[in-house]
Design an enzyme around this catalytic site. Structure first.
Site, short mmCIF file in Angstrom:
data_model
loop_
_atom_site.label_atom_id
_atom_site.label_comp_id
_atom_site.label_asym_id
_atom_site.label_seq_id
_atom_site.Cartn_x
_atom_site.Cartn_y
_atom_site.Cartn_z
N LYS A 57 50.10 26.85 34.14
CA LYS A 57 50.36 27.19 32.25
C LYS A 57 50.81 28.12 31.25
O LYS A 57 51.13 27.55 30.73
CB LYS A 57 49.45 28.63 32.40
CG LYS A 57 47.84 28.02 32.90
CD LYS A 57 46.72 29.47 32.78
CE LYS A 57 45.07 28.75 33.20
NZ LYS A 57 44.29 30.13 33.82
N GLN A 101 43.84 36.60 35.37
CA GLN A 101 43.91 35.44 36.33
C GLN A 101 43.04 35.64 36.72
O GLN A 101 42.83 36.31 38.04
CB GLN A 101 44.59 34.74 36.77
CG GLN A 101 44.55 33.86 37.81
CD GLN A 101 44.21 32.28 36.50
OE1 GLN A 101 44.91 31.58 35.51
NE2 GLN A 101 42.94 31.76 37.07
N ASP A 124 41.51 34.58 26.10
CA ASP A 124 40.80 33.82 27.44
C ASP A 124 39.41 33.86 26.63
O ASP A 124 38.04 33.27 26.68
CB ASP A 124 40.43 34.29 28.68
CG ASP A 124 40.86 33.31 29.83
OD1 ASP A 124 40.81 32.43 29.31
OD2 ASP A 124 40.99 34.22 30.98
#
Ligand code: NAD
Length: 297
Positions: A57, A101, A124
């Site tokens: 990422k 994460q 997200d």
């Protein structure tokens, strides 16, 4: 002369490269206006797969011209310490996207952590405000994997209005937001899951099948209507003899002759997820310019 066969393979790598190219252009334009989009990724613990995801990422962000920063915290980090870090990042106007994460270590409450992220920085799309906004059909920060699947479907089918879509799986990360996005695109949507009856029969009625289950090759040709379009989200590692490899939730070889189009695994949905994370970071930076005061302090 034979007519060439239509292209059935949905190339996620090529589609993701197009999204990344769009993002790069828009990041450059934003920088010309004095705004440098920035993404912060937080990793708690040493999970090897998570470490690879985080690294990818960050690297992809750099490739797009997005400033990126990693916070690696030890596995025994307390929830309070993690929440305090999120609070600081929420208040920092130079940070546009915050990604924690998953999975988190068991002693940390995942929902509390996701709810602590400013919804305008929630790249997200897991904060309840964004989840609610999506189910209302509003343009909000949307989970990256289903957003990527939608782009693949629209690229291959154009207008999805009136199509019957069957989503297999009802997770918060893939299945539920996928269903909301398909509804927003005017599909008729059926969501099936581990407790559904007549799964195969329901699937056979679908113009679009999105498989997000985590069961290797669950869906074979017998589950599919001729001419269906299949998006395979599943990533499953299997061992065949001495070799191990990745397969999807769909039995690709059996499905291919029957479908109009299908994503491969790997090289289908996977590359789109990270591309849409970049797109979401850009969207977050824009949203914060429109509403510069942090919505959570
Ligand atoms: P999850 O375990 O949270 O959810 C799986 C869902 O499948 C559940 O809703 C469950 O009810 C349903 N299910 C389980 N067994 C079933 C069965 N036999 N029949 C019908 N439904 C069944 O998983 P998830 O996070 O949604 O991920 C699903 C898959 O997608 C996994 O393989 C994951 O690795 C993959 N994934 C890929 C990406 C990507 O970027 N390509 C992103 C996220 C998830």
């Amino acid at each position: 002369m034979n007519t060439p066969a239509p292209i059935k393979l949905i190339d996620g790598k090529a589609a993701a490269a197009r999204v990344i190219a769009e993002v790069k252009t828009q990041v450059a334009a934003m920088k010309n206006q004095g705004i440098a989009p920035a993404l912060t990724v937080i990793l708690v613990g040493q999970d090897p797969a998570s470490q690879v995801y985080v690294r990818n990422k960050v690297l992809r962000a750099e490739e797009c011209g997005i400033r990126s920063e990693e916070h690696r915290l030890p596995a025994d980090t307390s929830e309070a310490t993690l929440l305090a870090l999120i609070g600081e990042l929420n208040a920092d106007a130079s940070v546009h996207g915050i990604l924690v994460q998953l999975p988190l270590p068991a002693h940390i409450d995942e929902t509390r952590v996701l709810q602590a992220i400013d919804p305008l920085k929630d790249v997200d799309g897991f904060h309840a405000e964004n989840v609610g906004g999506l189910s209302q059909g509003r343009d909000v920060l949307t989970p990256c994997t289903p957003a990527g699947c939608m782009r693949l479907l629209e690229d291959s089918m154009g207008d999805l209005s009136g199509k019957h879509a069957v989503v297999i799986g009802r997770s918060n990360i893939v299945g539920k937001p996928m269903a909301a996005l398909l509804l927003k695109a005017h599909c008729t949507v059926t969501v099936v899951h581990s407790r559904s009856a007549n799964l195969k029969e329901l699937c056979r009625q679908a113009d679009i099948v999105v498989a997000a289950v985590g069961r290797p090759r669950l869906v074979d040709a017998d589950w599919l209507k001729p001419g269906a379009v299949v998006i395979d989200v599943g990533i499953n590692r299997i061992t065949e003899g001495e070799r191990s490899r990745l397969v999807g939730d769909v039995d690709f070889d059996s499905a291919l002759p029957k479908v109009a189009a299908i994503t491969p695994v790997p090289g289908g949905v996977g590359p789109m997820t990270i591309a849409f994370l970049m797109k979401n970071t850009l969207t977050a930076a824009r949203l914060q310019q429109e509403a510069p005061c942090p919505s959570i302090s």
